[in-house]
Design a protein around this motif. Sequence first.
Motif, PDB file in Angstrom:
ATOM      1  N   VAL A  55       0.824  -1.215   0.000  1.00  0.00           N
ATOM      2  CA  VAL A  55       0.000   0.000   0.000  1.00  0.00           C
ATOM      3  C   VAL A  55       0.859   1.267   0.000  1.00  0.00           C
ATOM      4  O   VAL A  55       0.604   2.201  -0.775  1.00  0.00           O
ATOM      5  CB  VAL A  55      -0.954   0.000   1.213  1.00  0.00           C
ATOM      6  CG1 VAL A  55      -1.724   1.317   1.296  1.00  0.00           C
ATOM      7  CG2 VAL A  55      -1.913  -1.184   1.136  1.00  0.00           C
ATOM      8  N   LEU A  56       1.866   1.318   0.863  1.00  0.00           N
ATOM      9  CA  LEU A  56       2.634   2.550   1.044  1.00  0.00           C
ATOM     10  C   LEU A  56       3.944   2.566   0.270  1.00  0.00           C
ATOM     11  O   LEU A  56       4.442   3.649  -0.074  1.00  0.00           O
ATOM     12  CB  LEU A  56       2.943   2.760   2.534  1.00  0.00           C
ATOM     13  CG  LEU A  56       1.737   2.949   3.467  1.00  0.00           C
ATOM     14  CD1 LEU A  56       2.207   3.080   4.905  1.00  0.00           C
ATOM     15  CD2 LEU A  56       0.926   4.170   3.061  1.00  0.00           C
ATOM     16  N   GLY A  57       4.490   1.401   0.009  1.00  0.00           N
ATOM     17  CA  GLY A  57       5.805   1.361  -0.606  1.00  0.00           C
ATOM     18  C   GLY A  57       6.895   1.625   0.417  1.00  0.00           C
ATOM     19  O   GLY A  57       6.619   2.078   1.542  1.00  0.00           O
ATOM     20  N   LEU A  58       8.133   1.398   0.035  1.00  0.00           N
ATOM     21  CA  LEU A  58       9.244   1.548   0.981  1.00  0.00           C
ATOM     22  C   LEU A  58       9.412   2.993   1.435  1.00  0.00           C
ATOM     23  O   LEU A  58       9.638   3.262   2.620  1.00  0.00           O
ATOM     24  CB  LEU A  58      10.540   1.035   0.340  1.00  0.00           C
ATOM     25  CG  LEU A  58      11.763   0.965   1.253  1.00  0.00           C
ATOM     26  CD1 LEU A  58      11.493   0.056   2.439  1.00  0.00           C
ATOM     27  CD2 LEU A  58      12.979   0.482   0.470  1.00  0.00           C
ATOM     28  N   ASP A  59       9.283   3.932   0.508  1.00  0.00           N
ATOM     29  CA  ASP A  59       9.425   5.344   0.876  1.00  0.00           C
ATOM     30  C   ASP A  59       8.316   5.802   1.812  1.00  0.00           C
ATOM     31  O   ASP A  59       8.551   6.582   2.748  1.00  0.00           O
ATOM     32  CB  ASP A  59       9.438   6.217  -0.379  1.00  0.00           C
ATOM     33  CG  ASP A  59      10.692   6.004  -1.220  1.00  0.00           C
ATOM     34  OD1 ASP A  59      11.718   5.583  -0.639  1.00  0.00           O
ATOM     35  OD2 ASP A  59      10.632   6.242  -2.445  1.00  0.00           O
TER      36      ASP A  59
END
Length: 275
Positions: A86-90
Motif C-alpha cells: 500500500v505505502l511502498g518503501l518510501d
Amino acid sequence: MHHRRARRPFVVTVPTPREATPHDSSLGSIGLAMMFILLTYGGWNEAAYLSGELEDARRNMARALVVGVLIVIGVSVAINFAYLHVLGLDGIRDSNAVGADMIRVVAGDTGATITSVVVVLSTLTTLNGLIITGSRSYYALGRDVAALRSIGTWKENGSTPANALVLQGAVSAALIMFGAATRVGFQAMVAYTSPVFWFFMLLVSLSVYIFRRRESGGESHYRVPLYPVTPAMFALSCLWVLWSSLFHAGWGSIIGVAVLLAGTPLLFLNPTRSC
C-alpha cells in the motif's frame, strides 16, 4: 520595568541514539536493523514465566512457545507485506504511524482513527499479559533469595503474588517518569533496554552449557534439539545484536547494563528453596 525571565522547563537530556551511516560496516548495519526488527517479536519468551503454574509444563511450554512464535511470525510478515504493497518503501520510511497511514489510504480518516483505537486497546491487553508474567519473575526471586523473601509472598485471596505486583508497579512508574522526563522517551527506552535484553539472553544461552555440564547421569533436564549447535548459534546471534545495540545506543546503554550488573550481588546472597 523589570522583566522576569521565563523559567525553562526541567528536561532530562539523554544521548541521542546513533544512526547508521553509509560508512558503517554492512554487518553492523544489518545488526542494527535486526535490533528493531526483533523488537517487534519481543515477548515470545514471556510465556516461560508461567511454567510453574502449567500442567505438564515440560511438554505444554515447548508447544506454546513454538506455536506462538510461528503465529507471530506469520502475522507480522503478512502485515509488513501489506505495508509495502500500500505505502511502498518510501511511504513506510516517512511514516510515524505506518498502520494508521496504510488504513488511511485504504479507508480514509475514519478507518485510520479506528485502527489507532484498536492499536491502543491491543497495547492495553499486552500490558495486562506482561503484568501477569513479569510479576512471576519477582515472585520467583523472592522464593530463591532469603533476603528478598517478602516479595515471594503468594496471596491466596485472588491467587496472586501481591508483593511482587506492588514492586513491579513501583519500578514501572519510575521508568515511566524517566521516559517522560526525556525529550525522546521511546527512543531512549529502545536504546537503553536493547543492550540489556540481548546481554541477558546471551547469558541464558550460555547457562544451558553450564547446567548440562553440572548434570550427572540419567536423563537431561535441559534437552535442546541439535545440542550443542543450537545454543551456540543463538549465543552468537545474541552477541551480534548486543554489539549492534551498544554501537547504536552509545554511552547511554551503559545505564541499562549497569542496572543489570547491579543485581549481581544477589547471586552471592544465601539462597533458599524453603519459602
